[in-house]
Design an enzyme around this catalytic site. Sequence first.
Site, mmCIF file in Angstrom:
data_model
loop_
_atom_site.group_PDB
_atom_site.id
_atom_site.type_symbol
_atom_site.label_atom_id
_atom_site.label_comp_id
_atom_site.label_asym_id
_atom_site.label_seq_id
_atom_site.Cartn_x
_atom_site.Cartn_y
_atom_site.Cartn_z
ATOM 1 N N TYR A 142 -44.068 7.283 -18.728
ATOM 2 C CA TYR A 142 -43.129 6.430 -19.461
ATOM 3 C C TYR A 142 -42.938 6.926 -20.894
ATOM 4 O O TYR A 142 -41.875 6.765 -21.470
ATOM 5 C CB TYR A 142 -43.643 4.980 -19.499
ATOM 6 C CG TYR A 142 -43.181 4.139 -18.336
ATOM 7 C CD1 TYR A 142 -43.496 4.495 -17.034
ATOM 8 C CD2 TYR A 142 -42.426 2.987 -18.533
ATOM 9 C CE1 TYR A 142 -43.078 3.734 -15.965
ATOM 10 C CE2 TYR A 142 -42.001 2.211 -17.475
ATOM 11 C CZ TYR A 142 -42.324 2.585 -16.193
ATOM 12 O OH TYR A 142 -41.901 1.821 -15.141
ATOM 13 N N ASP A 250 -46.169 0.267 -11.828
ATOM 14 C CA ASP A 250 -44.842 -0.352 -11.771
ATOM 15 C C ASP A 250 -44.439 -0.552 -10.305
ATOM 16 O O ASP A 250 -43.997 -1.625 -9.896
ATOM 17 C CB ASP A 250 -43.839 0.559 -12.494
ATOM 18 C CG ASP A 250 -42.440 -0.026 -12.495
ATOM 19 O OD1 ASP A 250 -42.306 -1.244 -12.728
ATOM 20 O OD2 ASP A 250 -41.477 0.730 -12.254
ATOM 21 N N ASP A 254 -44.600 -4.215 -7.753
ATOM 22 C CA ASP A 254 -43.434 -4.785 -7.066
ATOM 23 C C ASP A 254 -43.747 -5.004 -5.582
ATOM 24 O O ASP A 254 -43.334 -6.004 -4.989
ATOM 25 C CB ASP A 254 -42.212 -3.851 -7.192
ATOM 26 C CG ASP A 254 -41.325 -4.220 -8.386
ATOM 27 O OD1 ASP A 254 -41.856 -4.807 -9.353
ATOM 28 O OD2 ASP A 254 -40.115 -3.922 -8.346
HETATM 29 C C1 IPM Z 1 -41.583 -3.807 -15.196
HETATM 30 C C2 IPM Z 1 -40.161 -3.311 -15.300
HETATM 31 C C3 IPM Z 1 -40.059 -2.383 -16.499
HETATM 32 C C4 IPM Z 1 -40.931 -1.179 -16.244
HETATM 33 C C5 IPM Z 1 -38.618 -1.969 -16.867
HETATM 34 C C6 IPM Z 1 -37.722 -3.157 -17.100
HETATM 35 C C7 IPM Z 1 -38.591 -1.044 -18.053
HETATM 36 O O1 IPM Z 1 -39.797 -2.704 -14.117
HETATM 37 O O2 IPM Z 1 -42.091 -4.365 -16.175
HETATM 38 O O3 IPM Z 1 -42.177 -3.674 -14.127
HETATM 39 O O4 IPM Z 1 -40.502 -0.206 -15.604
HETATM 40 O O5 IPM Z 1 -42.071 -1.201 -16.694
HETATM 41 MG MG MG Z 2 -41.198 -2.906 -12.535
#
Ligand code: IPM
Ligand code: MG
Length: 370
Positions: A142, A250, A254
């Site tokens: 990142y 990340d 999810d």
């Molecule tokens: C998260 C989101 C963020 C990330 C985005 C919005 C930059 O997906 O917090 O999981 O990638 O970290």
């Molecule tokens: Mg995310």
Amino acid sequence: MATHNLLLLPGDGIGPEVMAQVKRVIEFFNKKGPDKFKTEEALVGGCCYDAHGVAITDAAMDKAKAADAVIFGAVGGPKWDAVPYDVRPEAGLLRLRKDLDLYANLRPAVTYPALADASSLKRELVEGLDIMILRELTGGVYFGEPKTITDLGNGQKRAIDTQVYDTYEIERIARVAFDLARKRRNKLTSMEKRNVMKSGVLWNEVVTQVHAREYKDVELEHQLADSGGMNLVKWPKQFDVIVTDNLFGDMLSDIAAMLTGSLGMLPSASLGEINVKTKKRKALYEPVHGSAPDIAGSGAANPIAMIASFGMALRYSFDMGGLADKVDSAIAAVLAKGLRTADIRSEGTIAVSTTEMGEAILKEVQALHG
Ligand code: IPM
Ligand code: MG
């Protein structure tokens, strides 16, 4: 009576709608005590770009640094797809994480009993699930440099992102992970790709060393991140705490969110180092879901992740675990009564809007904290 300073950053899309429900809970606690919350608000994301040409202003950053905790909604949307990369909505969130050094991102995935059927997985796989994904949040691909797209001049371009981790970054996130595991079921799974990535080799080595030096009492296992992802959907209950890097975290969080029924259910806490003098730590609390521009303004957003994120603020920033438990119980009670926003709707349940869900949770909180 202690007073805590909160900076509210509702952001874009459904952010303001779900934040509105948190504000009601805060108002109630301000009336009832035990502590007071002083709130300020600022813009972040696309709305900030529209007003100021940046995703977050220096003034808002100063407020975030001064606050006891930042409560964050969501950023982004197709409206800002074409804005320059440096000032895209997500840049506001990334600057907050980086400049406040919020390196430890706690993403608990808990399946509420009433929602076991809302998951895309079979009930027996997710019923009673309670895992914690700990995502490293200020390093890795990142933020690594170089991060560029170069024109090679022959009709080709080259894009570079850099995955970089130093020992200290892995050590400090590992310690947070082991400490969390000790307070839970005492098991930590570390995920990386040591079979392909040098950063994975170092990650594995450092976590192993921290374990041997300081946390021998915790059970440690290593999984490759791809097979870890598979195991998350195959038999998620094998996990207690998972620690992983920024990008894998990340993605894996999810996946974990869907185990609980919906992305609209997952709160998160992003924490910095504890200041040895003040004993305080910088912190930002945000739902894992995004700005959901497709449903913004329609009253369909689920405010649970946002309200639960405030619950995490009570627990991790203000040492008010009892009150946080009440917020969590209120959410569970409302779900048990069958109230559902669109994302967690199933047969035989009661469809409610964002505001109605917020109202119902507030009522339960009032009953528990009367
Ligand atoms: C998260 C989101 C963020 C990330 C985005 C919005 C930059 O997906 O917090 O999981 O990638 O970290
Ligand atoms: Mg995310």
